[in-house]
Design a protein around this motif. Sequence first.
Motif, PDB file in Angstrom:
ATOM      1  N   GLY A   4      74.385  -4.915 -20.647  1.00 39.37           N
ATOM      2  CA  GLY A   4      73.731  -3.935 -19.797  1.00 39.37           C
ATOM      3  C   GLY A   4      72.470  -4.477 -19.165  1.00 39.37           C
ATOM      4  O   GLY A   4      72.058  -5.616 -19.415  1.00 39.37           O
ATOM      5  N   LEU A   5      71.869  -3.624 -18.339  1.00 41.90           N
ATOM      6  CA  LEU A   5      70.647  -3.967 -17.623  1.00 41.90           C
ATOM      7  C   LEU A   5      69.654  -2.825 -17.774  1.00 41.90           C
ATOM      8  O   LEU A   5      70.039  -1.666 -17.926  1.00 41.90           O
ATOM      9  CB  LEU A   5      70.937  -4.213 -16.143  1.00 41.90           C
ATOM     10  CG  LEU A   5      71.969  -5.298 -15.839  1.00 41.90           C
ATOM     11  CD1 LEU A   5      73.063  -4.739 -14.957  1.00 41.90           C
ATOM     12  CD2 LEU A   5      71.326  -6.496 -15.192  1.00 41.90           C
ATOM     13  N   VAL A  35      75.061  -5.514 -28.606  1.00 38.00           N
ATOM     14  CA  VAL A  35      75.049  -5.192 -27.179  1.00 38.00           C
ATOM     15  C   VAL A  35      73.850  -5.933 -26.592  1.00 38.00           C
ATOM     16  O   VAL A  35      72.738  -5.817 -27.109  1.00 38.00           O
ATOM     17  CB  VAL A  35      74.916  -3.675 -26.927  1.00 38.00           C
ATOM     18  CG1 VAL A  35      74.905  -3.387 -25.428  1.00 38.00           C
ATOM     19  CG2 VAL A  35      76.040  -2.915 -27.619  1.00 38.00           C
ATOM     20  N   ILE A  36      74.078  -6.688 -25.537  1.00 35.81           N
ATOM     21  CA  ILE A  36      73.017  -7.484 -24.915  1.00 35.81           C
ATOM     22  C   ILE A  36      72.520  -6.764 -23.666  1.00 35.81           C
ATOM     23  O   ILE A  36      73.305  -6.457 -22.758  1.00 35.81           O
ATOM     24  CB  ILE A  36      73.518  -8.888 -24.526  1.00 35.81           C
ATOM     25  CG1 ILE A  36      74.085  -9.617 -25.745  1.00 35.81           C
ATOM     26  CG2 ILE A  36      72.402  -9.693 -23.869  1.00 35.81           C
ATOM     27  CD1 ILE A  36      73.074  -9.897 -26.817  1.00 35.81           C
ATOM     28  N   SER A  62      79.222 -12.082 -17.518  1.00 38.10           N
ATOM     29  CA  SER A  62      80.649 -12.264 -17.794  1.00 38.10           C
ATOM     30  C   SER A  62      81.369 -10.935 -18.007  1.00 38.10           C
ATOM     31  O   SER A  62      82.606 -10.901 -18.081  1.00 38.10           O
ATOM     32  CB  SER A  62      80.830 -13.139 -19.033  1.00 38.10           C
ATOM     33  OG  SER A  62      80.395 -12.449 -20.210  1.00 38.10           O
ATOM     34  N   GLN A  63      80.617  -9.844 -18.108  1.00 34.18           N
ATOM     35  CA  GLN A  63      81.204  -8.529 -18.347  1.00 34.18           C
ATOM     36  C   GLN A  63      81.497  -7.834 -17.023  1.00 34.18           C
ATOM     37  O   GLN A  63      80.618  -7.709 -16.156  1.00 34.18           O
ATOM     38  CB  GLN A  63      80.253  -7.658 -19.172  1.00 34.18           C
ATOM     39  CG  GLN A  63      79.871  -8.249 -20.517  1.00 34.18           C
ATOM     40  CD  GLN A  63      81.022  -8.239 -21.491  1.00 34.18           C
ATOM     41  OE1 GLN A  63      81.761  -7.256 -21.591  1.00 34.18           O
ATOM     42  NE2 GLN A  63      81.179  -9.334 -22.215  1.00 34.18           N
ATOM     43  N   ARG A 108      81.433  -4.134 -11.957  1.00 32.05           N
ATOM     44  CA  ARG A 108      81.048  -5.280 -11.139  1.00 32.05           C
ATOM     45  C   ARG A 108      82.078  -5.499 -10.036  1.00 32.05           C
ATOM     46  O   ARG A 108      83.286  -5.420 -10.261  1.00 32.05           O
ATOM     47  CB  ARG A 108      80.927  -6.530 -12.003  1.00 32.05           C
ATOM     48  CG  ARG A 108      80.079  -7.634 -11.388  1.00 32.05           C
ATOM     49  CD  ARG A 108      79.947  -8.808 -12.347  1.00 32.05           C
ATOM     50  NE  ARG A 108      79.261  -8.456 -13.576  1.00 32.05           N
ATOM     51  CZ  ARG A 108      77.944  -8.440 -13.711  1.00 32.05           C
ATOM     52  NH1 ARG A 108      77.182  -8.726 -12.675  1.00 32.05           N
ATOM     53  NH2 ARG A 108      77.395  -8.125 -14.866  1.00 32.05           N
ATOM     54  N   THR A 109      81.605  -5.800  -8.822  1.00 34.69           N
ATOM     55  CA  THR A 109      82.487  -6.058  -7.689  1.00 34.69           C
ATOM     56  C   THR A 109      82.957  -7.503  -7.719  1.00 34.69           C
ATOM     57  O   THR A 109      82.496  -8.319  -8.520  1.00 34.69           O
ATOM     58  CB  THR A 109      81.765  -5.777  -6.370  1.00 34.69           C
ATOM     59  OG1 THR A 109      80.627  -6.638  -6.273  1.00 34.69           O
ATOM     60  CG2 THR A 109      81.306  -4.321  -6.299  1.00 34.69           C
TER      61      THR A 109
END
Length: 518
Positions: free
Chosen positions: A411-412, A429-430, A450-451, A500-501
Amino acid sequence: MAPLPLLLLVATVHALPALLNAAELHSDAAVVGLQARHLLHGEWSWFLWGSGYQTATDTLTVGVLFRVLGATPLALMLAAYLGHMLLVCFAFGTLRRHFEAWPTALLVAPLVVTTGPLHIYMFSPPRQASLTLVFASIWLLDGAPRWRHSALALAAGAFVAGLSCFADPYALLFLPALALFLVLGAAFQPAPARMRALAAGIAGGLAGLIPVWALTHSANASPGVFHLRADVVTHNLRLLREACLPYLLGTTAYYSPHEPLVQAWPAPLWFRAIQLGGATLLLLGIAFGAIAVALRSIPFAVRRLAILGAIMLPATLGAFALSVMVMDRLSARYLVAIVLMAPFALAPALLLLGSRRFALLIAPFLTSAAVAGWLSHGNDVAGAHIVRHSARDSDETLLGNELRERGVHGGLADYWVAYRLTFLFEERVIIVPWHEKLDRYPPYRRAVASQARVAYIFDPWRSNEELQFREAEIAAGKTDFAPTFQSFQAGRYTVLLLQRTAGGDRRLAGHRVAGGSG
């Protein structure tokens, strides 16, 4: 030595709200904890993650405690807190050579009942290790004239002073005062031994600075943001007057009536008088320490300590006025040297006034600092009572469970949220900062990149960016993610589930926000 355990007990009671709620850490401290976890698995770096000027000294200390106590938030906090307790012991041991036990306790008391700016280092690495080493250096340099091998003790004290700058560049602020203290210590020697003692001290200091020199000239070094500029003086002096110095001295106490909101405590008029009186008397006592050098009635060893402590007042204010690091109220942490060194500067006042009158002199400041420090614990206290938050029922536990149930492993978030959550989630969870320029550990970024499906997490208590802005930015197609997304609440946290696109390998765009560290 009888008062020392009592001092440490009072300090621990004053620190209990933070120690019992250690999970309320911030991202700068979490970075140290994360690096320490990796250190225990054989991953070593001379620098603190994401820094080319702060070393991994605090990380090593934390790693030792993690090995003993486990990689928990409490162990992370204890690494800094025990360092402060050791600092108190060095201060007490130094002054005890010149005063009886209970008068010594009076001098050291300002280090025990502390205000919020000192809490930043007491409870959160990095930086505490460097401060503890500074006080270890003082203890060695002060005791050298009394010891049989005084030249060797001076060399050892100077070496530790240099080494403190390796632990963190903030210790550079103390070097001029420590150098003067060293010269005065050598001058205290009998005439035949003075030059030998001075040479030993200089050699020890240079040896202690070698690691600093080697690190700052290594390939990965950067000067950081430790610059002095004249064009920031007006801004810095205004902030010093309006926020930072009152925060340090306890004349303005900050508290959190609601967790997102930190505001000045509206002290009643009678307590306001105590606050202002205490700060004034403390500063006058420090200033008297500088004047006392001319008083022959005061022993030279006490005057030497007084100069060491008093010189840090103008040195710290001058560095603060010119520093590019001064940004907000929390920049008061760069002023802590004034209070830390105050016990030495106040020594002549204690000697001339006697213990009873000195106790009356210092009591208003101790009262003001104790109240300000207690209120700084925020929602960890309610009046005189400690509020203990359950880790099992915390918003972070709920958030972690929700993310794992949805199969989200990356996540961000805002910088001040990202690494804190990564540490509390034990890296299952990163979470990385939204802006790549604020990264502290690139492998985390690669793991999140990479997710295909990630979460954006907004914390109303800590995020320095607006949720509405981020939502609009994503919906407008200005990011690496599809413009449509789902959202949900996990306690106080708002979570946006992002897909993610195809072109999601390009860097994130958006408005820059404030981030650590320093």
